[in-house]
Design a protein around this motif. Structure first.
Motif, PDB file in Angstrom:
ATOM      1  N   UNK A  39     -21.100  60.103  -1.720  1.00  0.00           N
ATOM      2  CA  UNK A  39     -19.670  60.311  -1.488  1.00  0.00           C
ATOM      3  C   UNK A  39     -18.971  60.610  -2.801  1.00  0.00           C
ATOM      4  N   UNK A  40     -18.046  61.592  -2.760  1.00  0.00           N
ATOM      5  CA  UNK A  40     -17.169  61.858  -3.910  1.00  0.00           C
ATOM      6  C   UNK A  40     -15.803  61.303  -3.526  1.00  0.00           C
ATOM      7  N   UNK A  41     -15.301  60.354  -4.287  1.00  0.00           N
ATOM      8  CA  UNK A  41     -13.952  59.845  -4.013  1.00  0.00           C
ATOM      9  C   UNK A  41     -13.087  60.061  -5.228  1.00  0.00           C
ATOM     10  N   UNK A  92     -20.480  64.063   0.759  1.00  0.00           N
ATOM     11  CA  UNK A  92     -19.216  64.034   1.498  1.00  0.00           C
ATOM     12  C   UNK A  92     -18.082  63.728   0.539  1.00  0.00           C
ATOM     13  N   UNK A  93     -17.048  64.597   0.609  1.00  0.00           N
ATOM     14  CA  UNK A  93     -15.832  64.332  -0.151  1.00  0.00           C
ATOM     15  C   UNK A  93     -14.900  63.602   0.785  1.00  0.00           C
ATOM     16  N   UNK A  94     -14.315  62.516   0.318  1.00  0.00           N
ATOM     17  CA  UNK A  94     -13.404  61.802   1.218  1.00  0.00           C
ATOM     18  C   UNK A  94     -12.256  61.161   0.460  1.00  0.00           C
ATOM     19  N   UNK A  95     -11.137  61.080   1.176  1.00  0.00           N
ATOM     20  CA  UNK A  95      -9.970  60.403   0.651  1.00  0.00           C
ATOM     21  C   UNK A  95     -10.064  58.919   0.910  1.00  0.00           C
ATOM     22  N   UNK A  96     -10.805  58.621   2.000  1.00  0.00           N
ATOM     23  CA  UNK A  96     -10.771  57.253   2.489  1.00  0.00           C
ATOM     24  C   UNK A  96     -11.884  56.449   1.833  1.00  0.00           C
ATOM     25  N   UNK A  97     -11.516  55.408   1.123  1.00  0.00           N
ATOM     26  CA  UNK A  97     -12.526  54.586   0.451  1.00  0.00           C
ATOM     27  C   UNK A  97     -13.341  53.789   1.455  1.00  0.00           C
ATOM     28  N   UNK A  98     -12.685  53.411   2.578  1.00  0.00           N
ATOM     29  CA  UNK A  98     -13.430  52.711   3.616  1.00  0.00           C
ATOM     30  C   UNK A  98     -14.532  53.613   4.151  1.00  0.00           C
ATOM     31  N   UNK A  99     -14.194  54.894   4.317  1.00  0.00           N
ATOM     32  CA  UNK A  99     -15.188  55.820   4.832  1.00  0.00           C
ATOM     33  C   UNK A  99     -16.366  55.936   3.857  1.00  0.00           C
ATOM     34  N   UNK A 114     -19.471  58.585  -6.151  1.00  0.00           N
ATOM     35  CA  UNK A 114     -19.018  59.075  -7.452  1.00  0.00           C
ATOM     36  C   UNK A 114     -17.506  59.044  -7.454  1.00  0.00           C
ATOM     37  N   UNK A 115     -16.915  58.472  -8.484  1.00  0.00           N
ATOM     38  CA  UNK A 115     -15.464  58.397  -8.559  1.00  0.00           C
ATOM     39  C   UNK A 115     -14.961  59.409  -9.586  1.00  0.00           C
ATOM     40  N   UNK A 116     -14.095  60.299  -9.136  1.00  0.00           N
ATOM     41  CA  UNK A 116     -13.535  61.349 -10.003  1.00  0.00           C
ATOM     42  C   UNK A 116     -12.084  61.040 -10.296  1.00  0.00           C
ATOM     43  N   UNK A 117     -11.671  61.407 -11.495  1.00  0.00           N
ATOM     44  CA  UNK A 117     -10.260  61.290 -11.826  1.00  0.00           C
ATOM     45  C   UNK A 117      -9.907  62.365 -12.845  1.00  0.00           C
ATOM     46  N   UNK A 118      -8.872  63.163 -12.527  1.00  0.00           N
ATOM     47  CA  UNK A 118      -8.399  64.217 -13.424  1.00  0.00           C
ATOM     48  C   UNK A 118      -9.533  65.122 -13.905  1.00  0.00           C
ATOM     49  N   UNK A 119     -10.411  65.494 -12.996  1.00  0.00           N
ATOM     50  CA  UNK A 119     -11.445  66.472 -13.336  1.00  0.00           C
ATOM     51  C   UNK A 119     -12.668  65.884 -14.017  1.00  0.00           C
ATOM     52  N   UNK A 120     -12.679  64.582 -14.227  1.00  0.00           N
ATOM     53  CA  UNK A 120     -13.847  63.981 -14.874  1.00  0.00           C
ATOM     54  C   UNK A 120     -14.535  63.019 -13.917  1.00  0.00           C
ATOM     55  N   UNK A 121     -15.843  62.904 -14.071  1.00  0.00           N
ATOM     56  CA  UNK A 121     -16.574  61.898 -13.316  1.00  0.00           C
ATOM     57  C   UNK A 121     -16.441  60.580 -14.081  1.00  0.00           C
ATOM     58  N   UNK A 122     -15.790  59.607 -13.438  1.00  0.00           N
ATOM     59  CA  UNK A 122     -15.538  58.347 -14.136  1.00  0.00           C
ATOM     60  C   UNK A 122     -16.717  57.399 -13.977  1.00  0.00           C
ATOM     61  N   UNK A 149     -18.452  45.674  -7.883  1.00  0.00           N
ATOM     62  CA  UNK A 149     -18.343  45.379  -9.311  1.00  0.00           C
ATOM     63  C   UNK A 149     -18.276  46.668 -10.133  1.00  0.00           C
ATOM     64  N   UNK A 150     -17.161  47.396  -9.998  1.00  0.00           N
ATOM     65  CA  UNK A 150     -17.050  48.636 -10.797  1.00  0.00           C
ATOM     66  C   UNK A 150     -17.041  48.309 -12.280  1.00  0.00           C
ATOM     67  N   UNK A 151     -17.628  49.222 -13.055  1.00  0.00           N
ATOM     68  CA  UNK A 151     -17.669  48.992 -14.497  1.00  0.00           C
ATOM     69  C   UNK A 151     -16.383  49.449 -15.161  1.00  0.00           C
ATOM     70  N   UNK A 152     -15.812  50.515 -14.595  1.00  0.00           N
ATOM     71  CA  UNK A 152     -14.661  51.109 -15.258  1.00  0.00           C
ATOM     72  C   UNK A 152     -13.370  50.530 -14.682  1.00  0.00           C
ATOM     73  N   UNK A 153     -12.384  50.292 -15.557  1.00  0.00           N
ATOM     74  CA  UNK A 153     -11.124  49.737 -15.063  1.00  0.00           C
ATOM     75  C   UNK A 153     -10.410  50.726 -14.157  1.00  0.00           C
ATOM     76  N   UNK A 154     -10.565  52.049 -14.429  1.00  0.00           N
ATOM     77  CA  UNK A 154      -9.872  53.030 -13.589  1.00  0.00           C
ATOM     78  C   UNK A 154     -10.440  53.028 -12.161  1.00  0.00           C
ATOM     79  N   UNK A 155     -11.750  52.830 -12.039  1.00  0.00           N
ATOM     80  CA  UNK A 155     -12.349  52.741 -10.706  1.00  0.00           C
ATOM     81  C   UNK A 155     -11.802  51.520  -9.996  1.00  0.00           C
ATOM     82  N   UNK A 156     -11.778  50.433 -10.732  1.00  0.00           N
ATOM     83  CA  UNK A 156     -11.247  49.174 -10.191  1.00  0.00           C
ATOM     84  C   UNK A 156      -9.817  49.378  -9.684  1.00  0.00           C
TER      85      UNK A 156
END
Lengths: 263, 461
Positions: A45-47, A213-220, A229-237, A248-255
């Motif tokens: 999943x890409x979120x 699958x690309x999804x908006x829904x984190x539950x999905x 995979x968590x993306x933010x502003x064009x980067x894979x975080x 237990x996400x490692x990155x604070x932005x994912x959290x």
């Protein structure tokens, strides 16, 4: 970027492998040097928040960005070790191997049968009518639509409900026997019941195809995927086991994102 | 007093009412600066002006229809009119002569009886123009007073003006429809007269066309009014040859423009193609008659066809087809562009090539729009006159050979109406019957095309 190795089957070759992929629209960089491995037999999943480039990145995997004149891709994406952006690559063959399901159901204005038969016909998969019938039935069965439409295959695909249309689009993609299926927010235009059916279907299809699958829904993402995979502003975080990303996400932005602080 | 003068008078009075009413509204504003008017002063002005101008215009229109009748009646009632012949052309001539002298349009009369009537005429005209003028002024002042009395600081002149504007626009839009109905009614009238002389069966199914404008008017030879060769020529040139040229070229150019051309090229090519539609048809006619027709004849002779004529259905059809390309391509372009991008993406994402996507998804999805465009193009082509007049010849041949001269309905309408026959001769009247058939056919084509377009719009919105 943090990549978590697969805990199970970590020695398996990935189906698709992206290395330092950047996608530009004109001068604007939509995706910045992303590297990721897509395993076969899993749902990835890409979120990420809107505009983070996840759909753009997905469309790089079957070169659908080629249809946008201003789009440009740098880096390499491999399918079974073969660079799909190398010169002389047959894009038509690539797209037959890497199928796609879109955000809004887009059945052709043809009959249900013709919608599914479209791909096998253009690729010459079927030897005669009986063969084609078999492919259509098998694809509709796998998409969980056969029982609902078997008596009205001649009706227009656009007359189905939204959820049925989306399953028809999945059947249409399956009929070409792809190895990878890309799904671009396949449930965003559907109601919760139709969404549940599609999610169930994705789960059934998992063993057979590599699914992204690309999804908006984190539950999905949590429900259907094994890797996220968590993306933010064009980067894979962050990229890792879905359970790990959500607990237990490692990155604070994912959290921040998965706890709803922005997005 | 001529209606034109009444209209000018109305406009002058309207301007006065506008100024007065606006000034009055400003007056309210000055009297109570703190208070807001319900409408800007200018709307008060427009309200009053409309109340003056519209009734006067209506009156002027009615009066211009009524006044001549009233004048004629009063002249006929005068003692001098007793000497008039009771009926016929002479009576009409004398009356119109007297009127011409009375209004100053002619210097003197030829007929002494008319001289007697000049004075009564002059008198009646003077009397009725005075009546018209007085009535106009009364109506204008009544309208103005009514409007003026209703002006108040909280009067909603703005909404009233808005409604009046809507009514004016409605009348404007009805005008075109009413005119079409009028044309249709006059066509029917003359057509019925024609079919009183020539049987509709002879006309619709006869194969020999050669009306004789000099022949006896009351017992025309029905076998010379067979319009089938004309219908065939029209369909052969406009709906077959022209479409064989226009449909493939128009469709292919639309596909190229929407699917392959880069935006900059498209930006130039599309308007350039649409300019074709603006070229006067008579210019295409030159091209057909002076360039294409001789070239076709030369080629035919080179292939050993000795009797090839310099006027041919093929020349007219080819050039007409070129003329029609923009119609087909712009409708096809619109309908292909209206197919959602998602369809195209869906097909491409399954590994279809651009070409397969166009053939199997885009064109089928856009088909209703394309068909509608073709129908509009056909109705345009069969109504086209100049090209066939100049290039197709005048012979009414019922033949499938495109190298032969042929004639069309439109050509024969021109030929019959400008021929030497008198107006009530069946040869002249046949023009109306032809026009009637053409009108019905193009109306039907346009109607079907619009229905098809409507259905196709619903499919994607």
């Amino acid at each position: 970027m943090v990549t978590e190795p697969l805990s199970q089957r970590s020695n398996a070759e990935p189906k698709m492998r992206a290395r330092d992929v950047s996608v530009f629209y004109g001068d604007k960089k939509a995706i910045d040097a992303v590297s990721i491995d897509i395993p076969s037999e899993y749902v990835t999943a890409f979120i990420g928040p809107s505009g983070c480039g996840k759909s753009t990145f997905l469309r790089a995997f079957n070169r659908m960005n080629d249809t946008i004149a201003s789009a440009r891709v740098e880096g390499t994406i491999e399918l079974d070790g073969e660079d799909i952006y190398k010169s002389g690559m047959d894009v038509v063959q690539l797209r037959a191997r890497v199928g796609m399901v879109f955000q809004k159901p887009n059945p052709f204005p043809k009959s249900i049968y013709e919608n599914v038969a479209y791909g096998p016909r253009i690729h010459g998969f079927a030897e005669g009518k009986a063969d084609l019938d078999a492919i259509v039935e098998r694809s509709l069965r796998r998409a969980g639509l056969w029982e609902e439409v078997k008596d009205r295959l001649a009706e227009s695909g656009t007359a189905l409900s939204g959820g049925q249309q989306q399953r028809l689009c999945i059947a249409r993609a399956i009929a070409v026997e792809p190895e990878v299926i890309l799904m671009d927010e396949p449930c965003s235009a559907l109601d919760p019941i139709a969404t549940a059916k599609i999610e169930e279907l994705i789960d059934e299809l998992r063993g057979r195809y590599a699914i992204v699958i690309v999804t908006h829904s984190m539950q999905q993402a949590a429900r259907v995927s094994q890797r996220t995979a968590f993306f933010h502003l064009g980067s894979l975080i962050e990229f890792g086991e879905t359970s790990q990303i959500f607990t237990t996400p490692r990155e604070s932005r994912t959290q921040d994102y998965i706890t709803g602080r922005y997005g | 007093m001529s209606p034109a003068f009444l209209v000018l008078l109305a406009l002058g009075l309207g301007l006065a009412a506008w100024l007065v009413a606006r000034a009055r509204a400003w007056g309210y504003k000055r009297a109570e600066p703190a208070r807001r008017l319900a409408a800007l002063p200018v709307y008060h002005g427009w309200y009053a002006a409309l109340w003056v101008v519209l009734p006067v215009l209506l009156f002027a229109f009615a009066w211009s229809l009524m006044a001549p009748q009233l004048i004629a009646q009063s002249v006929l009632a005068s003692p001098a009119a007793a000497e008039l012949p009771a009926f016929g052309m002479e009576r009409t001539t004398i009356l119109s002569e007297a009127r011409a002298v009375a209004t100053g349009a002619a210097p003197a009369v030829f007929n002494p009886v008319a001289q007697e009537l000049v004075e009564p005429y002059r008198e009646a005209i003077g009397r009725y123009s005075a009546i018209g003028l007085v009535a106009t002024l009364l109506i204008a002042f009544a309208g103005g007073a009514w409007a003026f009395l209703r002006l108040k600081p909280d009067f909603r002149a703005r909404t009233k003006v808005e409604r009046a504007v809507m009514v004016v626009l409605l009348i404007a839009s009805l005008m075109a429809i009413l005119t079409t109905l009028g044309i249709f009614a006059s066509l029917i009238f003359e057509t019925v007269r024609f079919f009183g002389m020539v049987s509709p069966f002879d006309f619709l199914f006869g194969t020999n066309w050669g009306p004789d404008p000099m022949g006896p008017a009351d017992s025309p030879d029905g076998s010379r009014y067979g319009a089938l060769p004309l219908f065939w020529g029209t369909i052969y040139i406009g709906a077959i040859i022209a479409m064989i040229v226009a449909i493939p070229l128009g469709l292919m150019s639309a596909i190229y423009l929407t699917q392959y051309a880069n935006p900059r090229l498209r930006q130039w090519l599309k308007p350039a193609l649409e300019i074709l539609a603006g070229v006067p048809t008579v210019v295409y006619g030159y091209f057909a008659a002076l360039t294409v027709a001789p070239a076709i004849r030369d080629i035919a002779i080179a292939f050993g066809i000795e009797n090839a004529s310099s006027e041919s259905a093929l020349a007219a059809g080819l050039v007409m087809g070129i003329m029609i390309i923009p119609f087909v391509s712009s409708m096809a372009d619109d309908s292909i562009a209206a197919v959602p991008q998602a369809m195209r993406d869906g097909s491409l994402a399954m590994g279809a090539t651009t070409n397969e996507t166009i053939r199997r998804v885009l064109v089928p999805a856009a088909l209703p729009g394309i068909v509608a465009g073709v129908m509009l193009a056909v109705s345009r082509a069969i109504g086209e006159t100049m090209i066939v007049v100049m290039a197709a010849g005048a012979a009414a041949n019922l033949s499938a050979n495109p190298l032969e001269a042929m004639t069309t309905v439109t050509f024969q309408i021109v030929a019959m109406l400008t021929g030497e026959g008198s107006f009530d001769h069946p040869a002249t009247l046949s023009a109306f019957a032809l026009g009637f058939v053409l009108f019905l056919v193009t109306l039907a084509l346009n109607f079907i095309a619009l229905r098809v377009v409507k259905r196709f719009r619903e499919a994607y919105e």
